[in-house]
Design a protein around this motif. Structure first.
Motif, PDB file in Angstrom:
ATOM      1  N   GLU A   1      -5.018  -4.900  -4.883  1.00 11.34           N
ATOM      2  CA  GLU A   1      -3.820  -4.724  -5.543  1.00 11.34           C
ATOM      3  C   GLU A   1      -4.055  -3.604  -6.399  1.00 11.34           C
ATOM      4  OE1 GLU A   1      -3.328  -8.162  -7.990  1.00 11.34           O
ATOM      5  OE2 GLU A   1      -3.023  -9.644  -6.242  1.00 11.34           O
ATOM      6  N   VAL A   2      -5.042  -3.342  -6.882  1.00 14.84           N
ATOM      7  CA  VAL A   2      -5.164  -1.917  -7.672  1.00 14.84           C
ATOM      8  C   VAL A   2      -5.207  -0.778  -6.863  1.00 14.84           C
ATOM      9  CG1 VAL A   2      -6.895  -0.528  -8.919  1.00 14.84           C
ATOM     10  CG2 VAL A   2      -6.567  -2.805  -9.479  1.00 14.84           C
ATOM     11  N   LEU A   3      -5.675  -0.710  -5.744  1.00  8.17           N
ATOM     12  CA  LEU A   3      -5.823   0.366  -4.646  1.00  8.17           C
ATOM     13  C   LEU A   3      -4.306   0.620  -4.082  1.00  8.17           C
ATOM     14  CD1 LEU A   3      -9.177  -0.162  -3.281  1.00  8.17           C
ATOM     15  CD2 LEU A   3      -8.513   1.689  -4.664  1.00  8.17           C
ATOM     16  N   ALA A   4      -3.610  -0.611  -3.904  1.00  7.29           N
ATOM     17  CA  ALA A   4      -2.276  -0.828  -3.288  1.00  7.29           C
ATOM     18  C   ALA A   4      -1.339   0.067  -4.029  1.00  7.29           C
ATOM     19  CB  ALA A   4      -1.892  -2.074  -2.942  1.00  7.29           C
ATOM     20  N   ALA A   5      -1.708  -0.043  -5.435  1.00  9.99           N
ATOM     21  CA  ALA A   5      -0.669   0.390  -6.531  1.00  9.99           C
ATOM     22  C   ALA A   5      -1.013   1.840  -7.001  1.00  9.99           C
ATOM     23  CB  ALA A   5      -0.503  -0.469  -7.648  1.00  9.99           C
TER      24      ALA A   5
ATOM     25  N   LEU B   1      -8.630   8.080  -2.156  1.00 12.15           N
ATOM     26  CA  LEU B   1      -8.810   6.782  -3.162  1.00 12.15           C
ATOM     27  C   LEU B   1     -10.064   6.384  -3.516  1.00 12.15           C
ATOM     28  CD1 LEU B   1      -5.827   4.780  -1.370  1.00 12.15           C
ATOM     29  CD2 LEU B   1      -5.816   5.815  -3.701  1.00 12.15           C
ATOM     30  N   SER B   2     -11.089   7.448  -3.581  1.00 15.74           N
ATOM     31  CA  SER B   2     -12.490   7.075  -3.809  1.00 15.74           C
ATOM     32  C   SER B   2     -12.673   6.747  -5.141  1.00 15.74           C
ATOM     33  CB  SER B   2     -13.497   8.014  -3.466  1.00 15.74           C
ATOM     34  OG  SER B   2     -13.000   9.355  -4.018  1.00 15.74           O
ATOM     35  N   ASN B   3     -11.924   7.222  -6.228  1.00 17.46           N
ATOM     36  CA  ASN B   3     -12.222   7.175  -7.612  1.00 17.46           C
ATOM     37  C   ASN B   3     -11.860   5.650  -8.158  1.00 17.46           C
ATOM     38  OD1 ASN B   3     -12.343   7.440 -10.572  1.00 17.46           O
ATOM     39  ND2 ASN B   3     -12.856   9.524  -9.899  1.00 17.46           N
ATOM     40  N   LEU B   4     -12.992   4.998  -9.144  1.00 16.81           N
ATOM     41  CA  LEU B   4     -12.782   3.683  -9.441  1.00 16.81           C
ATOM     42  C   LEU B   4     -11.800   3.760 -10.691  1.00 16.81           C
ATOM     43  CD1 LEU B   4     -16.377   2.244  -9.014  1.00 16.81           C
ATOM     44  CD2 LEU B   4     -14.368   1.546  -7.863  1.00 16.81           C
ATOM     45  N   ARG B   5     -11.590   4.950 -11.039  1.00 17.47           N
ATOM     46  CA  ARG B   5     -10.329   5.050 -12.104  1.00 17.47           C
ATOM     47  C   ARG B   5     -10.720   4.072 -13.465  1.00 17.47           C
ATOM     48  NH1 ARG B   5      -6.031   7.660  -9.372  1.00 17.47           N
ATOM     49  NH2 ARG B   5      -6.299   7.776  -7.181  1.00 17.47           N
TER      50      ARG B   5
ATOM     51  N   PHE C   1       0.820  -1.292  -0.055  1.00 19.48           N
ATOM     52  CA  PHE C   1       0.045   0.021   0.157  1.00 19.48           C
ATOM     53  C   PHE C   1       1.035   1.255   0.103  1.00 19.48           C
ATOM     54  CE2 PHE C   1      -2.502   3.594   1.967  1.00 19.48           C
ATOM     55  CZ  PHE C   1      -3.544   3.436   1.472  1.00 19.48           C
ATOM     56  N   GLY C   2       1.991   1.111   0.192  1.00 23.16           N
ATOM     57  CA  GLY C   2       3.058   2.402   0.515  1.00 23.16           C
ATOM     58  C   GLY C   2       3.269   2.989  -0.740  1.00 23.16           C
ATOM     59  N   ALA C   3       3.129   2.067  -2.009  1.00 26.23           N
ATOM     60  CA  ALA C   3       3.544   2.720  -3.360  1.00 26.23           C
ATOM     61  C   ALA C   3       3.055   3.932  -3.475  1.00 26.23           C
ATOM     62  CB  ALA C   3       3.222   1.392  -4.278  1.00 26.23           C
ATOM     63  N   ASN C   4       3.330   4.489  -4.491  1.00 22.12           N
ATOM     64  CA  ASN C   4       3.131   5.874  -5.089  1.00 22.12           C
ATOM     65  C   ASN C   4       2.608   6.955  -4.149  1.00 22.12           C
ATOM     66  OD1 ASN C   4       3.041   6.076  -7.996  1.00 22.12           O
ATOM     67  ND2 ASN C   4       1.782   4.233  -8.056  1.00 22.12           N
ATOM     68  N   GLY C   5       3.627   6.976  -3.192  1.00 22.37           N
ATOM     69  CA  GLY C   5       3.478   8.299  -2.389  1.00 22.37           C
ATOM     70  C   GLY C   5       2.361   8.111  -1.219  1.00 22.37           C
ATOM     71  N   LYS C   6       1.719   6.698  -0.823  1.00 24.14           N
ATOM     72  CA  LYS C   6       0.868   6.679   0.020  1.00 24.14           C
ATOM     73  C   LYS C   6       1.460   5.976   1.417  1.00 24.14           C
ATOM     74  CE  LYS C   6      -1.830   3.753  -1.996  1.00 24.14           C
ATOM     75  NZ  LYS C   6      -1.003   3.335  -3.181  1.00 24.14           N
ATOM     76  N   ALA C   7       2.898   6.120   1.611  1.00 27.77           N
ATOM     77  CA  ALA C   7       3.286   5.493   2.797  1.00 27.77           C
ATOM     78  C   ALA C   7       2.799   6.081   4.150  1.00 27.77           C
ATOM     79  CB  ALA C   7       5.027   5.566   2.642  1.00 27.77           C
ATOM     80  N   ASP C   8       2.307   7.530   4.208  1.00 29.87           N
ATOM     81  CA  ASP C   8       2.047   8.059   5.459  1.00 29.87           C
ATOM     82  C   ASP C   8       0.392   7.965   5.605  1.00 29.87           C
ATOM     83  OD1 ASP C   8       1.539   9.846   3.292  1.00 29.87           O
ATOM     84  OD2 ASP C   8       2.293  11.627   4.354  1.00 29.87           O
ATOM     85  N   ILE C   9      -0.361   7.371   4.736  1.00 27.63           N
ATOM     86  CA  ILE C   9      -1.854   7.307   4.897  1.00 27.63           C
ATOM     87  C   ILE C   9      -1.976   6.584   6.123  1.00 27.63           C
ATOM     88  CG2 ILE C   9      -3.966   6.813   3.932  1.00 27.63           C
ATOM     89  CD1 ILE C   9      -3.210   7.527   1.242  1.00 27.63           C
ATOM     90  N   THR C  10      -2.866   6.912   7.229  1.00 27.11           N
ATOM     91  CA  THR C  10      -3.184   6.369   8.223  1.00 27.11           C
ATOM     92  C   THR C  10      -4.359   5.257   8.202  1.00 27.11           C
ATOM     93  OG1 THR C  10      -4.241   8.087   9.247  1.00 27.11           O
ATOM     94  CG2 THR C  10      -1.825   8.113   9.506  1.00 27.11           C
ATOM     95  N   VAL C  11      -4.561   4.353   9.274  1.00 22.53           N
ATOM     96  CA  VAL C  11      -5.515   3.777   9.250  1.00 22.53           C
ATOM     97  C   VAL C  11      -6.765   4.775   9.618  1.00 22.53           C
ATOM     98  CG1 VAL C  11      -6.752   1.992  10.613  1.00 22.53           C
ATOM     99  CG2 VAL C  11      -4.235   1.696   9.968  1.00 22.53           C
ATOM    100  N   ARG C  12      -6.593   5.664  10.403  1.00 13.47           N
ATOM    101  CA  ARG C  12      -7.590   6.565  10.532  1.00 13.47           C
ATOM    102  C   ARG C  12      -8.637   7.306   9.517  1.00 13.47           C
ATOM    103  NH1 ARG C  12      -9.065   8.409  15.878  1.00 13.47           N
ATOM    104  NH2 ARG C  12      -7.128   7.630  16.455  1.00 13.47           N
TER     105      ARG C  12
END
Length: 420
Positions: free
Chosen positions: A150-154, A131-135, A111-122
């Motif tokens: 996997e899609v959301l983790a990346a 990360l709401s958009n289904l893209r 989940f830390g990929a693409n700059g998300k390493a600091d997004i918290t559980v809260r």
């Protein structure tokens, strides 16, 4: 089959179950929501101070209006599923397996990929992960929960990171990816092991209940035939793919309507944001525990410390970018009423109006489910239960002043009941 206990309320015609007499008017109000076969069916359950005081159901569970709703009929509760998925995370936090203020990537490394390493559980629990958009996700991916994890983790977070933007579908896969990394189990199993088992009920499943289960899903009675508007899907798909599509981008994918018709293919996937099958009894027991220090029906769901965190102060109402600007207040996976003063407490409502709700200051847990979706009654279904809920609150006041008897525990218990 009808039920009754000494001193129980006289139920309206067509209503089965049992209720303490203090809740007579609430039960009548509930029954009025299902006056004819075309209105389908539903159930309502109430827990007071951790004990069952109302468990009633009425109407029909099939589109043809031939099969009566019964004690083990469950409904697809759509976004009320999110409240159950959040409760799974709280059970893990209760055991020290998850810290709300730790980065999700601490548990789910990908989940830390693409700059998300600091997004918290809260932040994830509060719909602020960006990360709401289904893209542009296709239906085949939507039905593959591990692929969606996997899609959301990346994926990178978008410009709404840190802002309230309802994660209509991605919310569930974000929580399931986190939970899978911590436990090694998917949300379908965790719904059973972390929610249904401690509550002692068969009536809680993620997706379609398996063969042999006592719980049987009601058919969605509407819509089953949608108008064919030339070019609509093409335009909707293009708009949904825009980073600023907000609500549309969080729910739309091609052939979305095909997943809720017929035998409801959506139920054959794991969508922890939307496709739980639940009885009203199960939701009421879960929220009844939160309104009673973590315990309901003699079963412990959460520690008192975890309940204090869950019942903590909700954020002030804030315009939600994922709900067309509707003012919302989320806290650790549950929301308050978007209209101040209408209904205290917290819970989660689903499309169509099925919901579970806790009012800790009054010791109340309420569950309400039905099988209507997008029908001519949609507006009344979303807000119409508020009147019944207020009658439940009045009933609780009467019950406390006069004294009350708990009602029998109806419906199949956990574990799964196998067919003979």
């Amino acid at each position: 089959m009808s039920y009754g206990t000494a001193g129980g309320a006289d139920l309206p015609k067509g209503v089965r179950g049992v209720a303490d007499p203090a809740f007579t008017w609430a039960v009548r109000s509930f029954a009025a929501l299902f006056p004819h076969r075309r209105f389908g069916g539903g159930a309502m359950a109430v827990y007071l101070d951790g004990e069952p005081v109302v468990d009633v159901w009425t109407g029909w569970s099939d589109r043809a209006g031939q099969k009566r709703w019964d004690a083990d009929t469950g409904a697809m509760v759509f976004s009320a599923t999110k409240g159950v998925a959040a409760t799974v995370i709280h059970r893990l936090a209760d055991r020290g397996l998850v810290d709300y203020d730790a980065p999700v990537a601490e548990y789910w490394r990908d989940f830390g990929a693409n700059g998300k390493a600091d997004i918290t559980v809260r932040e994830v629990l509060s719909h602020r992960a960006g990360l709401s958009n289904l893209r542009g996700t296709q239906a085949a991916q939507i039905l593959d929960h591990q692929q969606m994890e996997e899609v959301l983790a990346a994926a990178p977070a978008d410009s709404l990171r840190g802002k309230p933007a309802y994660h209509a579908l991605t919310y569930g896969w974000l929580l399931s990816g986190l939970a899978r990394s911590v436990t090694g189990s998917g949300m379908r199993d965790l719904f059973r092991n972390e929610i249904a088992a401690p509550l002692g009920t068969d009536g809680m499943h993620l997706g379609r209940p398996p063969a042999g289960s006592a719980t049987r899903e009601a058919e969605i009675i509407g819509p089953q035939k949608l108008p064919n508007v030339p070019g609509l899907n093409r335009v909707a798909h293009r708009l949904a793919g825009s980073p600023r599509s907000f609500a549309l981008g969080s729910i739309y994918f091609p052939t979305i309507s095909e997943l809720i018709v017929g035998d409801t293919p959506m139920l054959d996937s794991e969508m922890p944001a939307a496709n739980a099958i639940s009885t009203a009894r199960s939701l009421a027991r879960m929220y009844g525990a939160m309104a009673n220090g973590g315990e309901a029906g003699g079963a412990r769901l959460l520690s008192s410390e975890s309940v204090a965190a869950v019942c903590g102060r909700r954020r002030d109402l804030t315009m939600d970018r994922g709900l067309f600007g509707l003012p919302m207040a989320f806290h650790l996976g549950y929301h308050a009423s978007p209209v101040p003063g209408v209904l205290p407490g917290f819970g989660h409502v689903g499309l169509g109006g099925s919901h579970g709700w806790a009012i800790p200051n009054e010791g109340l847990g309420i569950g309400f489910v039905h099988n209507r979706l997008i029908t001519p009654f949609l507006a009344s279904d979303q807000v119409g239960f508020l009147g019944t809920a207020n009658l439940v609150r009045r009933g609780a006041q009467t019950a406390r002043s006069r004294g009350y008897r708990t009602v029998p525990t109806l419906g199949a218990p956990y574990p799964l009941q196998t067919a003979a």
